[in-house]
Write a protein that holds these residues in place. Structure first.
Motif, PDB file in Angstrom:
ATOM      1  N   GLY A 153       0.909  -1.364  -0.041  1.00 24.00           N
ATOM      2  CA  GLY A 153       0.019  -0.265  -0.015  1.00 24.00           C
ATOM      3  C   GLY A 153       0.803   1.309   0.060  1.00 24.00           C
ATOM      4  N   ARG A 154       1.791   1.213  -0.800  1.00 23.68           N
ATOM      5  CA  ARG A 154       2.811   2.570  -0.768  1.00 23.68           C
ATOM      6  C   ARG A 154       2.006   3.550  -1.636  1.00 23.68           C
ATOM      7  NH1 ARG A 154       7.462   0.741  -3.462  1.00 23.68           N
ATOM      8  NH2 ARG A 154       7.803  -0.547  -1.800  1.00 23.68           N
ATOM      9  N   PRO A 155       1.756   4.621  -0.944  1.00 25.45           N
ATOM     10  CA  PRO A 155       1.235   5.843  -1.861  1.00 25.45           C
ATOM     11  C   PRO A 155       2.017   6.166  -3.108  1.00 25.45           C
ATOM     12  CG  PRO A 155       1.510   6.294   0.436  1.00 25.45           C
ATOM     13  CD  PRO A 155       2.348   5.120   0.377  1.00 25.45           C
ATOM     14  N   ALA A 156       1.065   6.576  -3.948  1.00 17.79           N
ATOM     15  CA  ALA A 156       1.988   7.045  -5.202  1.00 17.79           C
ATOM     16  C   ALA A 156       2.860   8.220  -5.162  1.00 17.79           C
ATOM     17  CB  ALA A 156       0.795   7.450  -6.437  1.00 17.79           C
ATOM     18  N   ALA A 157       2.710   9.225  -4.353  1.00 17.65           N
ATOM     19  CA  ALA A 157       3.670  10.209  -4.248  1.00 17.65           C
ATOM     20  C   ALA A 157       5.014   9.761  -3.309  1.00 17.65           C
ATOM     21  CB  ALA A 157       3.043  11.334  -3.109  1.00 17.65           C
ATOM     22  N   LEU A 158       4.868   8.830  -2.888  1.00 18.10           N
ATOM     23  CA  LEU A 158       6.241   8.375  -2.026  1.00 18.10           C
ATOM     24  C   LEU A 158       6.973   7.136  -3.389  1.00 18.10           C
ATOM     25  CD1 LEU A 158       7.960   7.513   0.095  1.00 18.10           C
ATOM     26  CD2 LEU A 158       6.684   5.574   0.846  1.00 18.10           C
ATOM     27  N   GLN A 159       6.051   6.633  -4.084  1.00 19.37           N
ATOM     28  CA  GLN A 159       6.565   5.858  -5.165  1.00 19.37           C
ATOM     29  C   GLN A 159       7.308   6.722  -6.271  1.00 19.37           C
ATOM     30  OE1 GLN A 159       6.605   2.557  -5.437  1.00 19.37           O
ATOM     31  NE2 GLN A 159       8.350   2.876  -6.801  1.00 19.37           N
ATOM     32  N   ARG A 160       6.714   7.907  -6.316  1.00 20.69           N
ATOM     33  CA  ARG A 160       7.553   8.975  -7.251  1.00 20.69           C
ATOM     34  C   ARG A 160       8.830   9.293  -6.635  1.00 20.69           C
ATOM     35  NH1 ARG A 160       2.230  10.595  -8.190  1.00 20.69           N
ATOM     36  NH2 ARG A 160       2.200  12.247  -6.586  1.00 20.69           N
ATOM     37  N   VAL A 161       9.090   9.523  -5.191  1.00 18.46           N
ATOM     38  CA  VAL A 161      10.475   9.894  -4.621  1.00 18.46           C
ATOM     39  C   VAL A 161      11.160   8.728  -4.929  1.00 18.46           C
ATOM     40  CG1 VAL A 161      11.345  10.168  -2.613  1.00 18.46           C
ATOM     41  CG2 VAL A 161       9.191  11.328  -2.992  1.00 18.46           C
ATOM     42  N   PHE A 162      10.719   7.323  -4.545  1.00 16.99           N
ATOM     43  CA  PHE A 162      11.386   6.144  -4.712  1.00 16.99           C
ATOM     44  C   PHE A 162      11.976   6.226  -6.452  1.00 16.99           C
ATOM     45  CE2 PHE A 162       9.657   3.669  -1.088  1.00 16.99           C
ATOM     46  CZ  PHE A 162      10.146   4.221  -0.135  1.00 16.99           C
ATOM     47  N   ASP A 163      11.266   6.344  -7.236  1.00 10.22           N
ATOM     48  CA  ASP A 163      11.542   6.224  -8.521  1.00 10.22           C
ATOM     49  C   ASP A 163      12.675   6.993  -8.885  1.00 10.22           C
ATOM     50  OD1 ASP A 163       9.695   4.093  -8.809  1.00 10.22           O
ATOM     51  OD2 ASP A 163       8.318   5.514 -10.009  1.00 10.22           O
ATOM     52  N   ALA A 164      12.512   8.319  -8.321  1.00 11.68           N
ATOM     53  CA  ALA A 164      13.880   9.341  -8.510  1.00 11.68           C
ATOM     54  C   ALA A 164      15.095   9.172  -7.771  1.00 11.68           C
ATOM     55  CB  ALA A 164      13.055  10.820  -8.235  1.00 11.68           C
ATOM     56  N   LEU A 165      15.072   8.195  -6.781  1.00 16.58           N
ATOM     57  CA  LEU A 165      16.396   8.028  -6.085  1.00 16.58           C
ATOM     58  C   LEU A 165      17.413   7.444  -7.090  1.00 16.58           C
ATOM     59  CD1 LEU A 165      15.044   6.436  -2.844  1.00 16.58           C
ATOM     60  CD2 LEU A 165      15.784   8.702  -3.225  1.00 16.58           C
ATOM     61  N   PRO A 166      18.626   7.814  -6.737  1.00 19.09           N
ATOM     62  CA  PRO A 166      19.693   7.012  -7.524  1.00 19.09           C
ATOM     63  C   PRO A 166      19.693   5.663  -7.543  1.00 19.09           C
ATOM     64  CG  PRO A 166      20.681   8.721  -5.751  1.00 19.09           C
ATOM     65  CD  PRO A 166      19.258   8.447  -5.731  1.00 19.09           C
ATOM     66  N   GLY A 167      19.914   4.787  -8.636  1.00 17.45           N
ATOM     67  CA  GLY A 167      19.834   3.515  -8.792  1.00 17.45           C
ATOM     68  C   GLY A 167      18.485   3.050  -8.922  1.00 17.45           C
ATOM     69  N   GLY A 168      17.495   3.996  -8.973  1.00 15.35           N
ATOM     70  CA  GLY A 168      16.050   3.382  -9.396  1.00 15.35           C
ATOM     71  C   GLY A 168      15.244   3.168  -8.267  1.00 15.35           C
ATOM     72  N   GLY A 169      15.744   3.428  -7.107  1.00 11.38           N
ATOM     73  CA  GLY A 169      14.871   3.419  -5.843  1.00 11.38           C
ATOM     74  C   GLY A 169      15.742   3.054  -4.654  1.00 11.38           C
ATOM     75  N   PRO A 170      15.289   2.793  -3.383  1.00 10.83           N
ATOM     76  CA  PRO A 170      15.926   2.489  -2.067  1.00 10.83           C
ATOM     77  C   PRO A 170      16.851   1.234  -2.402  1.00 10.83           C
ATOM     78  CG  PRO A 170      13.690   2.617  -1.740  1.00 10.83           C
ATOM     79  CD  PRO A 170      13.683   2.776  -3.322  1.00 10.83           C
ATOM     80  N   PRO A 171      18.027   1.245  -1.491  1.00 11.60           N
ATOM     81  CA  PRO A 171      19.133   0.077  -1.663  1.00 11.60           C
ATOM     82  C   PRO A 171      18.455  -0.938  -0.886  1.00 11.60           C
ATOM     83  CG  PRO A 171      19.635   1.918  -0.198  1.00 11.60           C
ATOM     84  CD  PRO A 171      18.617   2.418  -0.826  1.00 11.60           C
ATOM     85  N   THR A 172      18.051  -2.029  -1.803  1.00  7.14           N
ATOM     86  CA  THR A 172      17.456  -3.234  -0.998  1.00  7.14           C
ATOM     87  C   THR A 172      18.202  -4.419  -1.064  1.00  7.14           C
ATOM     88  OG1 THR A 172      16.192  -3.755  -2.875  1.00  7.14           O
ATOM     89  CG2 THR A 172      15.145  -2.344  -1.190  1.00  7.14           C
TER      90      THR A 172
END
Length: 174
Positions: A153-172
């Motif tokens: 249930g990740r909000p779309a606005a948070l997903q946009r932040v994730f998509d803009a991070l270096p490497g395409g998202g949070p480091p998992t």
């Protein structure tokens, strides 16, 4: 003078031999911790080397734009990503691997736009969905506000932040 404090006798003699070593260990220990904080940017007004300006000031870390912490998952990750105001970034994994880079001006502008979007300001600070077994927990800190989210249930606005991070998202990756 009391015999216990005098350096030639009793306990004072032991402290006289031990105290300089304790002081040295503390000084070296504190100095060694500074390097573990990661790469630092040159102090304002310096070139970073100090050679051509004669600067002797300690370099300071660049101001953080956003910080992302990722924990959990099947492998039990504990990773951190910090993006500085100037677009430089550092990613640290639980295993100790450190990666660094610099975002392009366009990438940095996209990240700033996602973070400054009014919809992102309305993202709840705590997750509202159910916890996913072996899922990740993300903590995004921007302007002293921490937003915590899970994989569900990740909000779309948070997903946009994730998509803009270096490497395409949070480091998992572990």
């Amino acid at each position: 003078m009391d015999a216990a404090v005098e350096y030639g006798t009793g306990r004072g003699r032991v402290w006289g031999a031990v105290l300089p070593g304790v002081v040295a260990a503390l000084v070296l220990g504190v100095g060694g911790c500074a390097a573990a904080d990661g790469p630092a940017a040159p102090a304002p007004g310096t070139s970073g080397t100090g050679a051509d300006t004669g600067a002797t000031a300690e370099p300071r870390a660049a101001a953080a734009l956003v910080e992302v912490a990722v924990s959990g998952g099947f492998a039990g990750v504990d990773n951190r990503l910090a993006v500085a105001e100037d677009g430089s970034w550092t990613s640290r994994s639980r295993s100790g691997e450190v990666r660094t880079g610099r975002m392009t001006a366009g990438e940095l502008a996209a990240l700033r736009a996602a973070l400054e979007d009014p919809a992102y300001a309305r993202v709840p600070e705590e997750p509202s969905g159910r916890t996913v077994a072996d899922g990740f927990r993300y903590t995004v800190t921007y302007h002293d506000r921490a937003v915590v989210a899970g994989d569900d249930g990740r909000p779309a606005a948070l997903q946009r932040v994730f998509d803009a991070l270096p490497g395409g998202g949070p480091p998992t990756a572990p």
